[in-house]
Each structure stands twice: as structure tokens, then as C-alpha cells.
Motif scaffolding. Sequence first.
Motif, PDB file in Angstrom:
ATOM      1  N   UNK A   1       0.826  -1.207   0.000  1.00 27.09           N
ATOM      2  CA  UNK A   1       0.000   0.000   0.000  1.00 27.09           C
ATOM      3  C   UNK A   1       0.860   1.257   0.000  1.00 27.09           C
ATOM      4  N   UNK A   2       1.951   1.245   0.744  1.00 32.81           N
ATOM      5  CA  UNK A   2       2.833   2.410   0.795  1.00 32.81           C
ATOM      6  C   UNK A   2       3.419   2.708  -0.580  1.00 32.81           C
ATOM      7  N   UNK A   3       3.893   1.681  -1.278  1.00 34.54           N
ATOM      8  CA  UNK A   3       4.462   1.885  -2.604  1.00 34.54           C
ATOM      9  C   UNK A   3       3.415   2.411  -3.572  1.00 34.54           C
ATOM     10  N   UNK A   4       2.198   1.930  -3.458  1.00 29.48           N
ATOM     11  CA  UNK A   4       1.126   2.424  -4.326  1.00 29.48           C
ATOM     12  C   UNK A   4       0.814   3.886  -4.002  1.00 29.48           C
ATOM     13  N   UNK A   5       0.864   4.260  -2.724  1.00 32.92           N
ATOM     14  CA  UNK A   5       0.688   5.669  -2.375  1.00 32.92           C
ATOM     15  C   UNK A   5       1.742   6.543  -3.027  1.00 32.92           C
TER      16      UNK A   5
ATOM     17  N   UNK B   1       2.982  -5.413  -8.648  1.00 30.46           N
ATOM     18  CA  UNK B   1       2.390  -6.574  -9.316  1.00 30.46           C
ATOM     19  C   UNK B   1       2.545  -7.827  -8.453  1.00 30.46           C
ATOM     20  N   UNK B   2       1.765  -8.856  -8.822  1.00 27.81           N
ATOM     21  CA  UNK B   2       1.954 -10.196  -8.269  1.00 27.81           C
ATOM     22  C   UNK B   2       2.328 -11.140  -9.410  1.00 27.81           C
ATOM     23  N   UNK B   3       3.219 -12.052  -9.100  1.00 30.45           N
ATOM     24  CA  UNK B   3       3.603 -13.055 -10.100  1.00 30.45           C
ATOM     25  C   UNK B   3       2.441 -14.012 -10.318  1.00 30.45           C
ATOM     26  N   UNK B   4       2.176 -14.321 -11.589  1.00 29.60           N
ATOM     27  CA  UNK B   4       1.043 -15.189 -11.911  1.00 29.60           C
ATOM     28  C   UNK B   4       1.390 -16.662 -11.995  1.00 29.60           C
TER      29      UNK B   4
ATOM     30  N   UNK C   1       4.275 -18.121  -7.479  1.00 30.62           N
ATOM     31  CA  UNK C   1       2.993 -17.503  -7.795  1.00 30.62           C
ATOM     32  C   UNK C   1       2.486 -16.737  -6.565  1.00 30.62           C
ATOM     33  N   UNK C   2       2.094 -15.487  -6.783  1.00 30.52           N
ATOM     34  CA  UNK C   2       1.597 -14.659  -5.692  1.00 30.52           C
ATOM     35  C   UNK C   2       2.632 -13.745  -5.069  1.00 30.52           C
ATOM     36  N   UNK C   3       3.931 -13.978  -5.372  1.00 25.01           N
ATOM     37  CA  UNK C   3       4.964 -13.084  -4.845  1.00 25.01           C
ATOM     38  C   UNK C   3       4.769 -11.671  -5.383  1.00 25.01           C
ATOM     39  N   UNK C   4       5.180 -10.702  -4.597  1.00 22.43           N
ATOM     40  CA  UNK C   4       5.096  -9.296  -4.991  1.00 22.43           C
ATOM     41  C   UNK C   4       6.291  -8.956  -5.875  1.00 22.43           C
ATOM     42  N   UNK C   5       6.021  -8.321  -7.011  1.00 18.18           N
ATOM     43  CA  UNK C   5       7.072  -7.955  -7.968  1.00 18.18           C
ATOM     44  C   UNK C   5       6.968  -6.464  -8.264  1.00 18.18           C
ATOM     45  N   UNK C   6       8.093  -5.768  -8.148  1.00 21.16           N
ATOM     46  CA  UNK C   6       8.157  -4.345  -8.475  1.00 21.16           C
ATOM     47  C   UNK C   6       9.177  -4.169  -9.605  1.00 21.16           C
TER      48      UNK C   6
ATOM     49  N   UNK D   1       2.702 -11.127 -14.979  1.00 23.18           N
ATOM     50  CA  UNK D   1       2.437 -10.167 -13.903  1.00 23.18           C
ATOM     51  C   UNK D   1       0.981  -9.703 -13.880  1.00 23.18           C
ATOM     52  N   UNK D   2       0.450  -9.607 -12.679  1.00 20.72           N
ATOM     53  CA  UNK D   2      -0.920  -9.123 -12.474  1.00 20.72           C
ATOM     54  C   UNK D   2      -0.872  -7.893 -11.570  1.00 20.72           C
ATOM     55  N   UNK D   3      -1.426  -6.775 -12.031  1.00 23.05           N
ATOM     56  CA  UNK D   3      -1.377  -5.520 -11.293  1.00 23.05           C
ATOM     57  C   UNK D   3      -2.138  -5.640  -9.978  1.00 23.05           C
ATOM     58  N   UNK D   4      -1.540  -5.187  -8.903  1.00 23.66           N
ATOM     59  CA  UNK D   4      -2.172  -5.225  -7.577  1.00 23.66           C
ATOM     60  C   UNK D   4      -3.079  -4.010  -7.424  1.00 23.66           C
ATOM     61  N   UNK D   5      -4.305  -4.238  -6.990  1.00 27.18           N
ATOM     62  CA  UNK D   5      -5.222  -3.115  -6.783  1.00 27.18           C
ATOM     63  C   UNK D   5      -5.260  -2.736  -5.309  1.00 27.18           C
TER      64      UNK D   5
END
Length: 889
Positions: A436-440, A446-449, A462-467, A530-534
Amino acid sequence: MDRRGLKYLVRSLFITVTVFTLLHCPARNAGAEMITPEKYFGFEPGADGMLFNYEQLIDYLKVLDGESPSLKLVEIGKSPMGKFIYIAFISSPSNIENLRQLREINRKLANDPALDEKELESIVKDGKVFFMATLSMHSNEVGPSQAAPKIAYELLTTEDPERLKWLDDVVFMMNPCHNPDGMDMIVEHYQKYRGTKYEGSRMPGVYHKYVGHDNNRDFVTLTQSDTKAISNVLSNDWYPHVMIEKHQMGSSGVRYFVPPNHDPIAENVDAGLWNWMGIFGSNMIKDMTQEGLSGVAQHYLFDDYWPGSTETSIWKNVISLLTEAASVLHATPIYIEPNELSVHGKGLSEYKKSINMPLLWEGGWWRLSDIVEYEKSSTYSMLRTSSLHREAILRFRNELCRREVEKGSTTPPYYYILPASRERQHDLGELARVVYLLKEHGIKVYRAGADLPLGQGCSVAKGDIVIPLAQPVRAFIKEVMESQEYPVRHYTPGGEIIKPYDITSWSIPLHSGLVCEEIDARSDGLESSLELVDWGFSFLTGGPERNNAAAVFFAENNESYKIVFRALSSGLKVFRLDETVELNGTAVSKGSFVIPIDGKNFDKYRRIRKGLLVEPLYIDDDLAGRLCRDDLSLDMPRIALVETNFHDMDAGWTRYLFDSYGIPFDPVKTDRVEGIDLGKYDLIIFPDNEKSILMKGKYESRGGYFSGSYPPEYLKGLGEKGFEKILGFIDEGGKAIAWGRSTALFDGSLSIGEKEDKEEFTLPFRDLSQEMEKSGLYCPGSLVRVLLKKDHPLTLGMGDEAGVFFRGKPVFATSIPRFDMDRRVIAKFPEKDILLSGYAENISEAGNRSAMVWLKKGKGELVLFSFNPQFRASTPGTFKLLFNSLLLP
């Protein structure tokens, strides 16, 4: 042409000119009727002894908003105490009418690396330079905000063709005060003592709900609502191209600092930004000197490495500058003798005419009105430069966007990966908070698919956070995600090192205790998955049902403690596991929490779990009955948080943390301790502060004490009787927690009682840092490694080691105890590989020494930290050490 034709032509020209004037110069016509600042406030801003407060400032700008089509006042957020924060947009009427379209141009220039040349040409032609100024975030630095009405009025009523051209080319975004709460506090204090001998004295306490002067140290972690508001303008909303942050400094040096700053600089930042800062700063010193404003200096004192707010906007591709004016006593003038003028630090070795200060200020009276004039002049210079280089600045913003994305696509590292499983990531709640902080900050997360190998022994699940770093704000991503390495520079080759201005570590993953992997190889497979995190991101899988018997919260997660403190404050029962157990096939570590749920408290439980980011483990009646034993139940401790009357920022950060986690406490001033009943508390907390301030209410220097310009009623500390009362409280079974400099209270010879009942003793520890300083130990604020004692109540939920924020002192040595005392080393510095992030000299001096100790005296206990476990609310990786101290059985 006949007479009739000539008359018709003259009449037509008159009508044309009149209509053109009405259409194109409404600001000047409206300006003729505008109320002046002097008439509105009843005095000219900057007048000796006179200040207006925040509400008066905003009310005046609202009047101007109603009178002029060239100003639009826009709310951007709220202060920590609930005051609205604003941006005053000042520009030509047509620009004000088209702010929405202009904002879209800003967004494209900042974020779209794929603009074709035709579209770029079009939007550069239509775009305007958005120049943002944030004023008086440090509220005792009153000058910038007091200058704001005069700047607004002069721009709105100008008939100067050059200034009208500025307003055609530039949208000036004036934040009239970054810290509304503090502005009101300072003005109220000044007015209370105006006309007395203490006029212009320092205000006791912090000029902010929590953090005082540290508010510009919050632009990485974004904990404060005023910080969030300004950051959002930069990162997600208006994308200004140029910004300036206006401050004040000491009184006896240069009159005004303008960029360029001094070395060192942040090395991830594109060279073009430094060049633009040089252009703006050089024009400022030229323009101000030409106007006869003396004592303006550049390349002096302030570096551009540490993460103040200006620096973090540089990391986000904004041409960012800082000014610092010499201070007066708020609105009270000061007289400075010429031989009192001096300089120190970087860039000026003596107070003489030099390349960095070509026009000397010779001394004499210095007034708030002088500061106002310097603020006006520097602002107008920035507008002039922004207008002069309008097209180049707009092009540069998009060029920089393209370059940063290209660099992220072609130069390692390419990604930062944060594992998202309990097996690999210690605290999933902190991982979710960081997302959330990075999105702010305007970063795409993203999350790995899919599970994928990445080469070099690395893989992603799968599911790891990727920047990915192929983003417009690549410099910011790299700055906050990597381990910091201070860029060592010297005054002369091989000579003295240029010391850091402030802290040297701000790595979000390291400070949060998270595993973060830097990937130096591109992966098409990863990028395609990659899947964008909302904004709905969490580790929740469902919700509690009424047939759940209990919820189990893992000790590894900081947010478990938040739920526990909320539960205890709400009257819910909480139990803490005294051993590691397996529940429903999941290993639950010792120290984890169990909260029973039944029909009576179900709705209350639902309320306290609001905002939860990690799903607890729900268990049935049989398991709950076995774990919820009376001997494992917790009680909310009754806490006294000791504060002084000085600018006690670390105490303010502690208050913020406690409020954020729902921890009830009473703030207790040092001068009240002697007169209150300490028996109503279970523990007393001493945040980081000087021993002399805590004990005497004064600074200590060279064997003497001085007050620091506070009114005398605030110059009181614990005193001998107050401190003996605290020692007696501990001896009788109370607990005390202290960190940093405050631990010196308990070092050395102590005593309890009087005359024949007097007991003299020395606790079994001492501080070695003075001896280590002589041996060269220097640590300005870095993350260092400590080894933790396993299976101890104070380290529950922690791993075998941790990164702690350390400033070089204290460093503890323990000794064999006697009589009714005991000690345990809870954390110690390892013998090697101590520094994790930042800068330190001879840090090996601390090797194998103690960093955190538990002490027993009589029936009571003390917990002492050599580091700040909650430093500026930016070190979540060590919050649990403090929380466990609060819950110590």
C-alpha cells in the motif's frame, strides 16, 4: 477615406480594444477592487511583532478566490488535528479555467514513455509549467507563510507585462502552510508572550500533533496525514514539474540559502535534474542579488542525499529545490553585530565575500519583513525561470520518464521481489503495508502469476510481490528498496570526509524486516505473468463465522499486536501461547495470541478486526478450550509516557505509534512526576532524550546548563526527588522502558530512600559509547545487525537476528549482578558484518557488545535499548521488541 469612414474605423478599433481588454485582463480589473493584505489583517504581513494564524491566512485566500478568476483554492487533505490543507492555484484566468485539461497533460508527460513526437509537440504547445511551493512546514519558521498573502495579492493584481507572461506560462501551486496545526500553535504561543520579556521564546512541546520538526523526515514512510496530502499531489494527482520547499535556519550566518546544494547527492537521480536545479538556483542568486538582497549563498551546508521531502520529490523526477532564510524571533526583530556573523559546515569556511556568497550582508537589524522580501524575490525568480524555460521543462519531464523506463528495461536491477508466503516472509502484515505504501507513492506493484525460475539460483513463486524498475519513478524505487551505501566524498583528496547531514538508511524492506530479492536478469516469462495489484490487496481469505470458537493471531505479524491492544481495550479476553503448537495442520509459534469468540462478543470482535490485512487462524471449541487457560491471559498495561517541555520529537513519534496501534497511555511531563501517584501505572516509558533535559529541564554543555530560550515555567525536569520516586516505583514492582540517550538515567550510581534507609546501588550495566567514540566509532543513523536471544518473552515473534536503527550510542556492557539485581542480554551486535544499510566508521568497536538488556531491581524490571525501536515510525522490523516490552509478564 472620407470622414464618416474614418469615424467608423476609430469606433470599431475602440470596441475591439475594449472587448479584448475585458476578455483577456479580468485579473487586473478584479484586482482593482481586491482587499489588500494590510487592510484585511489590520497590519502589513511581516510587521514587527505581528503574526496572523492559519485560519486567518486561509480566510484571506478564500476572499481572493472569490474576487479573482486567477486564483483557485483546492483542498488536498487534512492535518493530523483535522484542519483542511490547501493548494492555491495562481495563474492566468484561462489556465485556471483549464486546470483539469492541464493536469491531464502533466500526467501524460510524467507517466507516458510512449508519447509519439506529434502528440508530444501538441501537449508541450498547450502545457504549462506547474510550480509548487510548500511553505513553513517547520512552524517556528514563520516567514514563508507570512509572505504568502503578499505574494498572492501582488500576482493577482499585477499589470506588469512580464509577470502577466509568467502567469500565462506557469501555474503557481502555493501550499500556504504545510503544517496548519503547528502554525496555530506557534502563533498562539507568540501572542501569549508578546510584550513581555519572553516575547519570541521557543514554544514548549512539538509544533505538530506528533512529530514536530521531523515532519519533513516522513516522506518515505508517509505516516502523517499532512505528509500524505503533499506527497499525493506530487505522486498521483497534479504531477508538478518544479517544486520548492521554504524553510528558515539559524540567525547568525548567511541571510538566505538557495540551490544548488552541496555534495553529496543521491546517485540514482538523473544528471539532468541536478542541472535544472543549478539553473533555478543560479537565477535566484542572480535575481535576488540584483535587487540588492545581500547575504544570499549557494553550494552551502545542505546536501541532497538524505530523504527530506524535497529529496524524495527529486527521486520522482521533479525539479526540486530548498531555500532557507535566516530567522528572527518569530516576528520580533534581532540585531546582529558584524563580528557575530559566522558560517560553518560545507561550502563556506569563513564569513567573507566568496563565489558562494558574492554579496555580503554586513550585520545590523534583521526583521520578519526582511524574510518576507527575500521570500517574495525568490518566488518571483522561480516563476521567471519557469516561464523562460516552459517548453524545455515540459519536454524534460517526458524525456526523463522515457529515460527512466528505458534504464529500468536495460540496466540491472530489473525487479525487486518480495516473497509472499509465511515460509519465506516473516511478517505478511508488513508486506501488505509496504504494498500500500508503494502504491501511495505512485508505483505500480504486481503479483507473479506463476512459479518461474529466474536464473542465477533465483525463482519467483505464484503470488509473490514484484516491483519492476521499468517505471517513470525508477530512481525512487531503487532508493527506497535497496540497501543504502553512503557516497563518501572529501573536502580535499584523501582529506576530511563530508559527514552526512542526517540519517543514512531508509530502505523500506530492511527497515520493515522483510525479505527482498534484487533481480539482475530480465525475464519475459515473469513479465508476461504479472498481475497488477489493486487497492483491495490483502492476505485475507474469508471472514469469521459465528461458529468459530477463537481466532489465533501469529506473533510474527505486527498487526496481531494491533488487534490484541484493540481487543484488550475493548474488554475482550486475550491469551498468549507459552509454547509452539500445531493447530489445524499449521505451526503456530510461541507468543501467538488467542482471542475467544462467542455470540456475545462476535460483533465486537468484527469491529476490532477492521482493517486486518492477514487472516488469523480460526479454531474450534476443543482447541480453544485447551489454549485459553487463565495463566496465559493478558492484561492491558497501564502506561505512563514521560515527555519533557522541550521539542520532544521521539516522544511524539512514540505517541503516534501507540495511537496507531490502539495502546492507551498517559503522557506525563517530567515536572509532574514528583506530584503524581505512580502506583496507578504498571510501567513508565522514557523515549530518547538527553539526561540533562529529563533531570534538570535544561541543556548541558561544557559542564554547565542553559535553557534554550524557553520561558522559565517550562525549565523543570524530574529533579532528584522525582527520579528517586521512579526508582522506588521500580523497586516495588514497577517496570521501566528506556532507549537511546534516556538510558543514561539508569547508568552509574543510584539511590533510593533517605538517611538511614538510603540504599545506594549500581545497576549491572554501563554505557561504553564515549570510550568507543574516542576510538573512532561514528554512526549518524544506520541500520545495523543485532543477534537476538532466543525464546525470551521480549523476542517473541522475532527471528534470530534483526536490523535495528542505531545512532552510535549508547553501547552497553553488562556485569555480574549483586543483591536483588539481575540482567540478561537480549540483543547484541555481532563481531562482524554489522552494518546492513547506511554509513558508519569503526562500527566494529561495537562488536559483541550489548544492544538491548533486561534488568531486575527489587521486585521491578527495566528494559533498555541502545537503539530506537520505533525510530520515526520507520522501523516496523523492531516494533515487536517494544510491544513485547509492554506485555512483559
